[in-house]
Design an enzyme around this catalytic site. Structure first.
Site, PDB file in Angstrom:
ATOM      1  N   LYS A 220       8.638  -3.519  -7.547  1.00  0.00           N
ATOM      2  CA  LYS A 220       9.247  -3.706  -9.309  1.00  0.00           C
ATOM      3  C   LYS A 220       9.480  -4.453  -9.502  1.00  0.00           C
ATOM      4  O   LYS A 220       8.846  -4.502 -10.677  1.00  0.00           O
ATOM      5  CB  LYS A 220      10.667  -2.261  -8.904  1.00  0.00           C
ATOM      6  CG  LYS A 220      11.796  -2.532  -8.627  1.00  0.00           C
ATOM      7  CD  LYS A 220      13.041  -2.493  -8.288  1.00  0.00           C
ATOM      8  CE  LYS A 220      12.814  -1.347  -7.663  1.00  0.00           C
ATOM      9  NZ  LYS A 220      13.128  -1.447  -5.702  1.00  0.00           N
TER      10      LYS A 220
ATOM     11  N   CYS B 266       4.257   0.133   7.571  1.00  0.00           N
ATOM     12  CA  CYS B 266       3.340  -1.083   6.612  1.00  0.00           C
ATOM     13  C   CYS B 266       4.770  -2.000   7.299  1.00  0.00           C
ATOM     14  O   CYS B 266       5.723  -1.481   8.084  1.00  0.00           O
ATOM     15  CB  CYS B 266       4.286  -1.135   5.347  1.00  0.00           C
ATOM     16  SG  CYS B 266       5.978  -0.445   4.641  1.00  0.00           S
TER      17      CYS B 266
ATOM     18  N   HIS C 194       0.823  -0.996  -0.054  1.00  0.00           N
ATOM     19  CA  HIS C 194      -0.104  -0.070   0.533  1.00  0.00           C
ATOM     20  C   HIS C 194       0.754   1.263  -0.202  1.00  0.00           C
ATOM     21  O   HIS C 194       2.184   1.014  -0.066  1.00  0.00           O
ATOM     22  CB  HIS C 194      -0.988   0.264   1.083  1.00  0.00           C
ATOM     23  CG  HIS C 194      -0.259  -0.157   2.639  1.00  0.00           C
ATOM     24  ND1 HIS C 194       0.925  -1.351   2.754  1.00  0.00           N
ATOM     25  CD2 HIS C 194      -0.341   0.976   3.366  1.00  0.00           C
ATOM     26  CE1 HIS C 194       1.387  -0.591   4.508  1.00  0.00           C
ATOM     27  NE2 HIS C 194       0.396   0.198   4.551  1.00  0.00           N
TER      28      HIS C 194
ATOM     29  N   HIS D 165      15.243   3.552   4.095  1.00  0.00           N
ATOM     30  CA  HIS D 165      14.678   1.985   3.538  1.00  0.00           C
ATOM     31  C   HIS D 165      15.606   1.233   4.406  1.00  0.00           C
ATOM     32  O   HIS D 165      15.220   0.288   4.589  1.00  0.00           O
ATOM     33  CB  HIS D 165      16.120   1.881   2.707  1.00  0.00           C
ATOM     34  CG  HIS D 165      16.024   0.880   1.508  1.00  0.00           C
ATOM     35  ND1 HIS D 165      15.028  -0.274   1.254  1.00  0.00           N
ATOM     36  CD2 HIS D 165      17.137  -0.061   1.423  1.00  0.00           C
ATOM     37  CE1 HIS D 165      15.075  -1.328   1.468  1.00  0.00           C
ATOM     38  NE2 HIS D 165      16.439  -1.532   0.799  1.00  0.00           N
TER      39      HIS D 165
ATOM     40  N   LYS E 187       6.138  12.207  -1.237  1.00  0.00           N
ATOM     41  CA  LYS E 187       6.521  10.468  -0.248  1.00  0.00           C
ATOM     42  C   LYS E 187       8.167  10.455  -0.042  1.00  0.00           C
ATOM     43  O   LYS E 187       8.908  10.949  -1.053  1.00  0.00           O
ATOM     44  CB  LYS E 187       5.244   9.874  -0.779  1.00  0.00           C
ATOM     45  CG  LYS E 187       5.322   8.338   0.036  1.00  0.00           C
ATOM     46  CD  LYS E 187       4.608   7.731  -0.976  1.00  0.00           C
ATOM     47  CE  LYS E 187       5.056   5.695  -0.375  1.00  0.00           C
ATOM     48  NZ  LYS E 187       5.144   4.644  -1.420  1.00  0.00           N
TER      49      LYS E 187
ATOM     50  N   THR F 165       2.458   4.528  -4.532  1.00  0.00           N
ATOM     51  CA  THR F 165       3.742   4.692  -5.100  1.00  0.00           C
ATOM     52  C   THR F 165       4.962   3.708  -4.727  1.00  0.00           C
ATOM     53  O   THR F 165       5.643   3.422  -3.738  1.00  0.00           O
ATOM     54  CB  THR F 165       4.316   6.124  -5.677  1.00  0.00           C
ATOM     55  OG1 THR F 165       3.583   6.316  -4.335  1.00  0.00           O
ATOM     56  CG2 THR F 165       2.896   6.498  -6.341  1.00  0.00           C
ATOM     57  N   ARG F 166       5.766   2.901  -5.795  1.00  0.00           N
ATOM     58  CA  ARG F 166       6.512   2.425  -5.426  1.00  0.00           C
ATOM     59  C   ARG F 166       8.467   3.172  -6.772  1.00  0.00           C
ATOM     60  O   ARG F 166       7.244   3.422  -7.855  1.00  0.00           O
ATOM     61  CB  ARG F 166       6.774   0.750  -6.093  1.00  0.00           C
ATOM     62  CG  ARG F 166       5.734   0.653  -5.101  1.00  0.00           C
ATOM     63  CD  ARG F 166       6.622   0.361  -3.647  1.00  0.00           C
ATOM     64  NE  ARG F 166       5.646  -0.113  -1.964  1.00  0.00           N
ATOM     65  CZ  ARG F 166       5.440   0.215  -1.195  1.00  0.00           C
ATOM     66  NH1 ARG F 166       4.386   0.978  -1.866  1.00  0.00           N
ATOM     67  NH2 ARG F 166       4.322  -0.269  -0.875  1.00  0.00           N
TER      68      ARG F 166
END
Length: 372
Positions: free
Chosen positions: A340, A307, A44, A262, A258, A47-48
């Site tokens: 991706k 997430c 969710h 990482h 956003k 965007t990625r």
């Protein structure tokens, strides 16, 4: 009735597999504990990124190039945007290992990557500030995927093609027998010749020996004006700070940019431990250091979300059959950089269900690397 393929976990990879396998003429059942797309996994948040010159290692490049072809095909079937070619700039110290890998994979696969010194970065994108020893590696052909739209599209297309779907329905047990696999659910047992396990975060519920550690992650949206939007040619980005912290972000939409970090996060062991955004004091501030130094024109925090990453010890994926059960494929442990690849991983799963050997070298992703 016996299916050709049952899919456990119909998020990123599972929804793609359901579509490609049904398109191939197979009788498929997709199962998910929730209604995909949902906010209980890793897919969710709108965007990625998709990057082609891959800082995580060149072994991923053939996969991501095939994934891009499939994303372009899916985009053509959808009225809502799924892939946007915004370009991606990778920012970091000139001696960064990640950036060295980006350059190495670009050389090996003849990818279009432009190297920029610090002054050239700031000239092209005046919104960005970097130290003099930084470089930028710009991939004009990379960009942004709309993850929830993609999953919604695959689920709908699979259903239209005749795929059976059982959502809001957790799997209780998996039983292998001589002529296939049976999964038990609150709706009863279902049997198939082959099984795909593409459950992400809590896959160890079925397979407790898998070396996967769920990690709670957050990402946030900050106030950003039109200078940071695609209309102003502002790219998606990855950025490494001198202390090794790694960030990723997206051009602003509706005056909100956003960004996520990482590395870091909190190891968790149950769904209850994945607390909502704001539960930890660091949630709202983890991007401040990056924003203040690299994107100083960005405004205050608007909102955020939590997430999960499902991390393997080496942060490489698991793509392998279950030991002792050649009719069961595992695609899991995507370690926070897997979305991706969802399209190509779904295609690989559909080929597995047809008995077609993959055209990619998947040995780097085998379970045997964890033995001993």
């Amino acid at each position: 009735m016996k299916y050709d393929l049952i899919i456990i976990g119909s998020g990123s990879v599972g929804s793609a597999a359901g579509y490609y396998a049904t398109q191939a003429g197979l009788n498929v059942l997709m199962i998910d504990a929730h209604l995909p797309p949902h906010s209980d996994g890793s897919h969710h948040g709108d965007t990625r990124l998709i990057r082609h010159a891959y800082g995580e290692g060149e072994r991923y490049v053939p996969l991501v190039l095939r994934a891009q072809t499939l994303w372009d095909e899916l985009s053509a079937l959808s009225e809502d945007p799924i892939f946007e070619r915004t370009g991606v700039v990778n920012l970091g110290p000139a001696n960064s290992e990640f950036l060295a890998n980006v350059e190495q994979s670009a050389r090996q696969y003849h990818l279009d990557v432009e190297r920029l010194e610090a002054s050239a970065i700031m000239k092209r994108w005046p919104e960005i500030v970097v130290p003099t020893d930084y470089i930028g590696l710009y991939e004009a052909n990379s960009g942004v995927l709309h993850c929830e739209t993609a999953i919604k599209t695959w689920v709908a297309l699979a259903e239209q093609a005749g795929c059976a779907q059982l959502f809001n329905c957790p799997v209780e047990t998996i039983t292998h027998h001589a002529d296939g696999v049976t999964v038990q659910t609150p709706e009863g047992p279902f049997t198939a010749s082959r099984l795909l396990i593409s459950a992400g975060t809590w896959v160890t519920k079925f397979l407790p020996d898998l070396p996967i550690q769920p990690v709670r992650k957050v990402f946030s949206w900050f106030q950003a004006d039109g200078r940071y939007s695609t209309q102003n040619k502002f790219p998606a980005f990855t950025g490494e700070l001198p202390n090794g912290d790694q960030f990723y972000g997206f051009p602003s939409e509706k005056d909100a940019l956003k960004i996520g970090k990482h590395n870091g996060g909190q190891n968790i062991h149950s769904p209850e431990e994945r607390k909502p955004f704001g539960a930890y004091p660091s949630d709202g501030s983890e991007a401040f250091n990056f924003l203040r130094n690299v994107l100083p024109g960005i405004g205050g925090l608007l909102h955020g979300a939590a997430c999960t990453y499902d991390n393997t010890p080496d942060e490489d994926f698991i793509i392998d059959t279950l030991p002792g059960h050649d009719n069961t494929l595992l695609i899991t442990g995507l370690s926070g950089h897997g979305f991706k690849f969802a399209s190509v991983l779904g295609e690989i799963a559909a080929q597995f269900a047809q008995g077609i050997a993959p055209t990619f070298d998947l040995t780097p992703f085998s379970l045997s690397r964890f033995r001993g």
